[in-house]
Write an enzyme that holds these catalytic residues in place. Structure first.
Site, PDB file in Angstrom:
ATOM      1  N   LEU A  97      18.273 -24.081   1.257  1.00  0.00           N
ATOM      2  CA  LEU A  97      18.759 -23.283   2.401  1.00  0.00           C
ATOM      3  C   LEU A  97      18.128 -22.042   2.241  1.00  0.00           C
ATOM      4  O   LEU A  97      18.096 -21.261   1.395  1.00  0.00           O
ATOM      5  CB  LEU A  97      20.389 -23.194   1.928  1.00  0.00           C
ATOM      6  CG  LEU A  97      21.008 -24.293   1.513  1.00  0.00           C
ATOM      7  CD1 LEU A  97      22.544 -24.027   1.474  1.00  0.00           C
ATOM      8  CD2 LEU A  97      20.811 -25.527   2.650  1.00  0.00           C
ATOM      9  N   ALA A  98      17.742 -21.709   3.623  1.00  0.00           N
ATOM     10  CA  ALA A  98      16.956 -20.429   3.757  1.00  0.00           C
ATOM     11  C   ALA A  98      16.953 -19.854   5.258  1.00  0.00           C
ATOM     12  O   ALA A  98      16.179 -19.339   5.614  1.00  0.00           O
ATOM     13  CB  ALA A  98      15.516 -20.609   3.429  1.00  0.00           C
ATOM     14  N   ARG A 134      21.562  -7.598   3.970  1.00  0.00           N
ATOM     15  CA  ARG A 134      21.735  -6.644   3.162  1.00  0.00           C
ATOM     16  C   ARG A 134      20.205  -5.999   2.372  1.00  0.00           C
ATOM     17  O   ARG A 134      19.974  -5.208   1.821  1.00  0.00           O
ATOM     18  CB  ARG A 134      22.586  -7.270   1.526  1.00  0.00           C
ATOM     19  CG  ARG A 134      23.970  -7.076   1.998  1.00  0.00           C
ATOM     20  CD  ARG A 134      24.701  -7.850   1.115  1.00  0.00           C
ATOM     21  NE  ARG A 134      24.696  -9.256   1.276  1.00  0.00           N
ATOM     22  CZ  ARG A 134      25.062 -10.012   0.491  1.00  0.00           C
ATOM     23  NH1 ARG A 134      25.832  -9.696  -0.643  1.00  0.00           N
ATOM     24  NH2 ARG A 134      24.938 -11.291   0.753  1.00  0.00           N
ATOM     25  N   LYS A 158      14.293 -12.816   4.261  1.00  0.00           N
ATOM     26  CA  LYS A 158      14.470 -12.436   3.121  1.00  0.00           C
ATOM     27  C   LYS A 158      13.648 -13.311   2.131  1.00  0.00           C
ATOM     28  O   LYS A 158      12.999 -12.917   1.055  1.00  0.00           O
ATOM     29  CB  LYS A 158      16.031 -12.692   2.611  1.00  0.00           C
ATOM     30  CG  LYS A 158      16.414 -12.439   1.040  1.00  0.00           C
ATOM     31  CD  LYS A 158      17.867 -12.370   0.853  1.00  0.00           C
ATOM     32  CE  LYS A 158      18.548 -13.682   1.014  1.00  0.00           C
ATOM     33  NZ  LYS A 158      19.942 -13.562   0.888  1.00  0.00           N
ATOM     34  N   GLN A 174      18.457 -23.975  11.676  1.00  0.00           N
ATOM     35  CA  GLN A 174      19.851 -23.596  11.885  1.00  0.00           C
ATOM     36  C   GLN A 174      19.932 -22.454  12.855  1.00  0.00           C
ATOM     37  O   GLN A 174      19.716 -21.342  12.312  1.00  0.00           O
ATOM     38  CB  GLN A 174      20.577 -23.192  10.532  1.00  0.00           C
ATOM     39  CG  GLN A 174      22.138 -23.224  10.509  1.00  0.00           C
ATOM     40  CD  GLN A 174      22.620 -22.664   9.295  1.00  0.00           C
ATOM     41  OE1 GLN A 174      22.015 -21.849   8.825  1.00  0.00           O
ATOM     42  NE2 GLN A 174      24.057 -22.870   9.062  1.00  0.00           N
ATOM     43  N   ASP A 185      17.158 -17.898  -2.022  1.00  0.00           N
ATOM     44  CA  ASP A 185      17.244 -16.693  -2.484  1.00  0.00           C
ATOM     45  C   ASP A 185      17.441 -16.559  -4.125  1.00  0.00           C
ATOM     46  O   ASP A 185      17.817 -15.600  -4.582  1.00  0.00           O
ATOM     47  CB  ASP A 185      17.941 -15.696  -1.917  1.00  0.00           C
ATOM     48  CG  ASP A 185      19.607 -16.173  -1.869  1.00  0.00           C
ATOM     49  OD1 ASP A 185      19.736 -17.290  -2.589  1.00  0.00           O
ATOM     50  OD2 ASP A 185      20.344 -15.719  -1.412  1.00  0.00           O
ATOM     51  N   GLY A 226      30.748 -16.739  -5.998  1.00  0.00           N
ATOM     52  CA  GLY A 226      31.755 -17.953  -5.848  1.00  0.00           C
ATOM     53  C   GLY A 226      32.268 -18.380  -7.493  1.00  0.00           C
ATOM     54  O   GLY A 226      31.359 -18.211  -8.497  1.00  0.00           O
ATOM     55  N   ALA A 250     -36.547   7.482 -13.047  1.00  0.00           N
ATOM     56  CA  ALA A 250     -35.103   8.342 -12.281  1.00  0.00           C
ATOM     57  C   ALA A 250     -35.276   9.123 -11.107  1.00  0.00           C
ATOM     58  O   ALA A 250     -36.444   9.510 -10.942  1.00  0.00           O
ATOM     59  CB  ALA A 250     -34.600   9.348 -13.676  1.00  0.00           C
TER      60      ALA A 250
HETATM   61  C1  UD1 Z   1      26.544 -18.411  -2.128  1.00  0.00           C
HETATM   62  C2  UD1 Z   1      28.142 -19.448  -2.593  1.00  0.00           C
HETATM   63  C3  UD1 Z   1      28.523 -18.588  -3.609  1.00  0.00           C
HETATM   64  C4  UD1 Z   1      27.399 -18.680  -4.788  1.00  0.00           C
HETATM   65  C5  UD1 Z   1      26.105 -17.798  -4.364  1.00  0.00           C
HETATM   66  C6  UD1 Z   1      25.250 -17.879  -5.393  1.00  0.00           C
HETATM   67  C7  UD1 Z   1      28.807 -20.610  -0.685  1.00  0.00           C
HETATM   68  C8  UD1 Z   1      29.822 -20.369   0.379  1.00  0.00           C
HETATM   69  N1  UD1 Z   1      28.594 -19.582  -1.430  1.00  0.00           N
HETATM   70  O1  UD1 Z   1      27.185 -17.228  -1.644  1.00  0.00           O
HETATM   71  O2  UD1 Z   1      29.556 -19.317  -4.263  1.00  0.00           O
HETATM   72  O3  UD1 Z   1      28.144 -17.783  -5.778  1.00  0.00           O
HETATM   73  O4  UD1 Z   1      25.515 -18.429  -3.236  1.00  0.00           O
HETATM   74  O5  UD1 Z   1      23.938 -17.025  -4.860  1.00  0.00           O
HETATM   75  O6  UD1 Z   1      27.929 -21.290  -0.702  1.00  0.00           O
HETATM   76  N2  UD1 Z   1      22.434 -20.009   4.172  1.00  0.00           N
HETATM   77  C9  UD1 Z   1      21.799 -20.653   5.376  1.00  0.00           C
HETATM   78  N3  UD1 Z   1      22.721 -20.865   6.337  1.00  0.00           N
HETATM   79  C10 UD1 Z   1      24.047 -20.208   6.415  1.00  0.00           C
HETATM   80  C11 UD1 Z   1      24.456 -19.321   5.431  1.00  0.00           C
HETATM   81  C12 UD1 Z   1      23.411 -19.172   4.253  1.00  0.00           C
HETATM   82  O7  UD1 Z   1      20.669 -21.169   5.270  1.00  0.00           O
HETATM   83  O8  UD1 Z   1      24.628 -20.396   7.137  1.00  0.00           O
HETATM   84  C13 UD1 Z   1      21.519 -19.716   2.844  1.00  0.00           C
HETATM   85  C14 UD1 Z   1      21.025 -18.116   2.716  1.00  0.00           C
HETATM   86  O9  UD1 Z   1      19.812 -18.025   3.476  1.00  0.00           O
HETATM   87  C15 UD1 Z   1      20.911 -18.426   1.340  1.00  0.00           C
HETATM   88  C16 UD1 Z   1      21.866 -19.425   0.745  1.00  0.00           C
HETATM   89  O10 UD1 Z   1      22.200 -20.201   1.893  1.00  0.00           O
HETATM   90  O11 UD1 Z   1      19.509 -18.686   0.962  1.00  0.00           O
HETATM   91  C17 UD1 Z   1      23.155 -18.647   0.059  1.00  0.00           C
HETATM   92  O12 UD1 Z   1      23.888 -17.983   1.365  1.00  0.00           O
HETATM   93  P1  UD1 Z   1      24.299 -16.563   0.996  1.00  0.00           P
HETATM   94  O13 UD1 Z   1      24.742 -16.052   2.353  1.00  0.00           O
HETATM   95  O14 UD1 Z   1      23.407 -15.787  -0.041  1.00  0.00           O
HETATM   96  O15 UD1 Z   1      25.677 -16.932   0.128  1.00  0.00           O
HETATM   97  P2  UD1 Z   1      26.267 -15.983  -0.961  1.00  0.00           P
HETATM   98  O16 UD1 Z   1      27.516 -15.181  -0.337  1.00  0.00           O
HETATM   99  O17 UD1 Z   1      25.247 -15.414  -2.041  1.00  0.00           O
HETATM  100 CA    CA Z   2      22.811 -15.285  -1.790  1.00  0.00          CA
END
Ligand code: UD1
Ligand code: CA
Length: 485
Positions: free
Chosen positions: A21-22, A28, A35, A90, A120, A157, A441
C-alpha cells in the site's frame, strides 16, 4: 495500470503475492515528493519494502499507488529489473481496505496467500516477513497480523485480545477507548492473509469510524464474525516495525536500520569504534578485521575487504576497497576502486571512475577522476589527475595537474610504467610520457615525451649578483632625500 490476466502459477495455493500500500499522501511529511520515495539507509522506502517482500518469497508484487504513481512505478522498476510487478491506482484515498480492494483485478484467480505491506514501513526485513508467513500457514489462519509492543503506542492501531490471548480486533487510536489506548501491542500494518477469504471480508467493511475511511483493520472483526481464525505474530524488535509518517520518524527509522546493519557487521567480525557516529547503508559489505573509525559513512553498493582501516570522516559511495587498504581521514570517494594494500588520503577526493591499484599511494589533497593507477603508482600531494592512465610504479610529484579540458572536450594523459613527474608539472592533454621518462619540476608538457627521455620546459635560471643591496640603496635615496644609511 492493472495487469488483468491471471497466470496459471497464481492458482497454486503456496503462491505468495505481495500487495504494497503506497497511495497515501504522506501529508505529515510536508513534502512535494511522495512519501514512499523518501530515502532511508540509501534507498527509497518503497524499495526496501519490495526487497523484503521478494526476500520473503513473494513471486509477484502489486503496488497500490496514488500520488506520483508514475514516479513510484519508475523507481520500483529501475530497482528491480525483471520483477513481476504491477501497479494499480487508488485515485481517492478511502482507506487501507479500499487500497487493498484496488488490487483485486491484479489478483484475479489467485487462490493463495497475500502479504499485505505498508510502503512506509521500510525496516521490516525479509526474515521477519518470512516468519509471519510461516506462522500464518502453521496456524491455518485466514489472516495473521504482525504486531509489536511499543513504549509509546500512540497513533497506532491497538491489538485487542480476549482473556485467552486470542486476537479479537484491531482498534485505531482515534476510535479507541481509554482502556484500549492503554494497550501497548500495536498493529504494524503488515499482514499475511488467505486472499479469497480476505477478498470476501473486504466487501463487508464499512467506513463507520472517526476518519470515515475503509479500515483494513476491520477485516479482523469481519473474519472472526464469520468464524474464521485470526492469528498474530509478535515482532521481537519493535524499532524495526516503525512506520514513517513524518520527518522525525524518517530519522528514527533510519537510525534503527543503521543500528541493525552495524550489529550485523560487528557480529561478522568488523570493528566499529563508534556506532553512534557511523552510518552504513544496508547493501554495504565489509570484510573481517576491518576497523572503522568514528564519523564514517559507507553508502550504496560499497564493498570493503578484510583487514582494512577506514579512518574518521571518510565517505565512500559505491566504492570497492581491496584487503589491507588504509583509507585515511576525510577521504571522499564515489564509484571508484581502491586496490589491496593501497593508502588513500587524508583529504583525498576520488571522483567516479578512479581505479587505484594495489599498493598505490594517493596522498592529501589529491583529486582523481576517470584515472587508472597501476600497481605501486604514487601521487602523494596536492594534485589533480583526470582522464589519465598511470603506469606501474609511476611517481607523480606534488602539485601536478593534468590539463584534461580545453574548454570543449576532455583529453587523455598517459604516463607509462616507471615514469617520474617532477613537482608542479602541468600535463596538457592529450599527451603521453613514455616508459621510464623523467619530467623535471615545474614543466608544462605539451608534446609527447619519448621513453627514457628527460623533459624540461622551464626558463633557464638567471642570477644577478648583489641585486638586493643595490635595490635597498635605491629605495633609501628616494625616501630620505639624500641622508641615506
Ligand atoms: C495504519 C493502520 C494502523 C497501524 C499503522 C501501522 C489502518 C486503518 N490502520 O495506520 O492500525 O498501526 O498503519 O503503521 O490500516 N494507504 C493507501 N491508501 C489509503 C490509505 C492508506 O494506499 O487510502 C497506504 C499508505 O500510503 C500507507 C499505508 O497504507 O503506506 C498505511 O496508511 P496510513 O495512513 O499511514 O495508516 P496509519 O494511520 O499509519
Ligand atoms: Ca503509516
Amino acid at each position: 495500470m492493472a495487469r488483468p490476466a491471471a497466470r496459471s502459477a497464481a492458482n497454486r495455493s503456496e503462491d505468495l503475492v505481495a500487495v504494497i500500500l503506497a497511495a497515501g499522501e504522506g501529508t505529515r511529511m510536508k513534502s512535494r515528493r511522495a512519501k514512499v520515495l523518501h530515502e532511508v539507509a540509501g534507498r527509497p522506502l518503497i524499495v526496501h519494502v519490495v526487497a523484503s517482500a521478494r526476500g520473503a518469497g513473494a513471486r509477484r508484487v502489486v503496488v497500490v499507488v496514488g500520488v506520483q504513481g508514475d514516479e513510484v512505478a519508475a523507481t520500483v522498476r529501475a530497482a528491480f529489473p525483471g520483477l513481476d510487478v504491477s501497479f494499480v491506482e487508488q485515485r481517492e484515498r478511502r482507506g487501507t481496505a479500499d487500497a487493498v480492494a484496488r488490487a483485486r483485478p491484479a489478483l484475479r484467480g489467485h487462490e493463495g496467500d497475500v502479504l499485505v505491506l505498508c510502503g512506509d514501513v521500510p525496516a521490516l526485513d525479509a526474515a521477519s516477513l518470512a516468519r509471519l508467513v510461516r506462522r500464518h500457514r502453521r496456524q491455518a489462519a485466514a489472516l495473521t497480523v504482525l504486531t509489536a509492543e511499543l513504549d509509546d503506542p500512540s497513533g497506532y492501531g491497538r491489538i485487542v485480545r480476549d482473556a485467552k490471548g486470542a486476537v479479537r480486533a484491531i482498534v485505531e487510536h482515534r476510535d479507541a477507548s481509554a482502556d484500549e489506548r492503554a494497550i501497548r501491542e500495536i498493529n504494524t500494518g503488515t499482514y499475511c492473509a488467505h486472499w479469497p477469504r480476505l477478498d470476501r471480508a473486504l466487501r463487508r467493511i464499512r467506513p463507520d469510524n472517526a476518519q470515515g475511511e475503509y479500515y483494513l483493520t476491520d477485516a479482523v472483526r469481519v473474519l472472526i464474525g464469520a468464524g474464521e481464525r485470526v492469528a498474530a505474530e509478535r515482532h521481537p524488535e519493535p524499532e524495526l516495525c516503525l512506520g514513517v509518517n513524518s520527518r522525525e520518524q524518517l530519522a528514527r527509522v533510519g537510525a534503527a536500520m543503521n543500528r541493525r546493519t552495524l550489529r550485523r557487521l560487528m557480529a561478522s567480525g568488523v570493528t566499529i569504534l563508534d556506532p553512534a557516529s557511523t552510518w552504513i547503508d544496508d547493501g554495504v559489505r565489509v570484510g573481517r578485521d576491518t576497523v572503522i573509525h568514528p564519523g564514517v559513512r559507507l553508502e550504496g553498493q560499497t564493498a570493503i575487504g578484510r583487514d582494512c582501516v577506514i579512518r574518521s570522516g571518510v565517505r565512500l559511495t559505491d566504492v570497492e576497497v581491496g584487503p589491507r587498504a588504509l583509507v585515511r581521514d576525510y577521504t571522499v570517494a564515489e564509484q571508484s576502486s581502491i586496490g589491496a594494500g593501497a593508502t588513500v588520503g587524508p583529504f583525498a577526493h576520488l571522483r567516479p571512475g578512479s581505479e587505484i591499484g594495489r599498493e598505490c599511494k594517493i596522498g592529501n589533497f589529491v583529486e582523481t577522476k576517470k584515472a587508472r593507477f597501476a600497481a605501486g603508482a604514487k601521487a602523494s600531494h596536492l594534485s589533480y589527475i583526470g582522464d589519465a592512465e598511470v603506469g606501474r610504479g609511476v611517481n607523480i610529484g606534488a602539485g601536478t595537474i593534468t590539463c584534461n579540458y580545453d574548454g570543449e572536450a576532455k583529453h587523455r594523459t598517459v604516463l607509462e610504467d616507471g615514469v617520474f613527474i617532477g613537482s608542479d608539472t602541468q600535463l596538457v592533454a592529450p599527451v603521453t610520457v613514455g616508459r621510464g621518462a623523467y619530467v623535471g619540476a615545474g614543466a608544462t608538457i605539451t608534446r609527447d615525451v619519448p621513453a627514457g627521455a628527460l623533459a624540461l620546459s622551464r626558463i633557464p635560471q638567471k642570477i644577478i649578483e648583489g641585486w638586493v643591496a643595490r635595490r635597498r640603496r635605491r629605495k633609501a635615496r628616494k625616501a630620505g632625500g639624500g641622508a641615506g644609511g
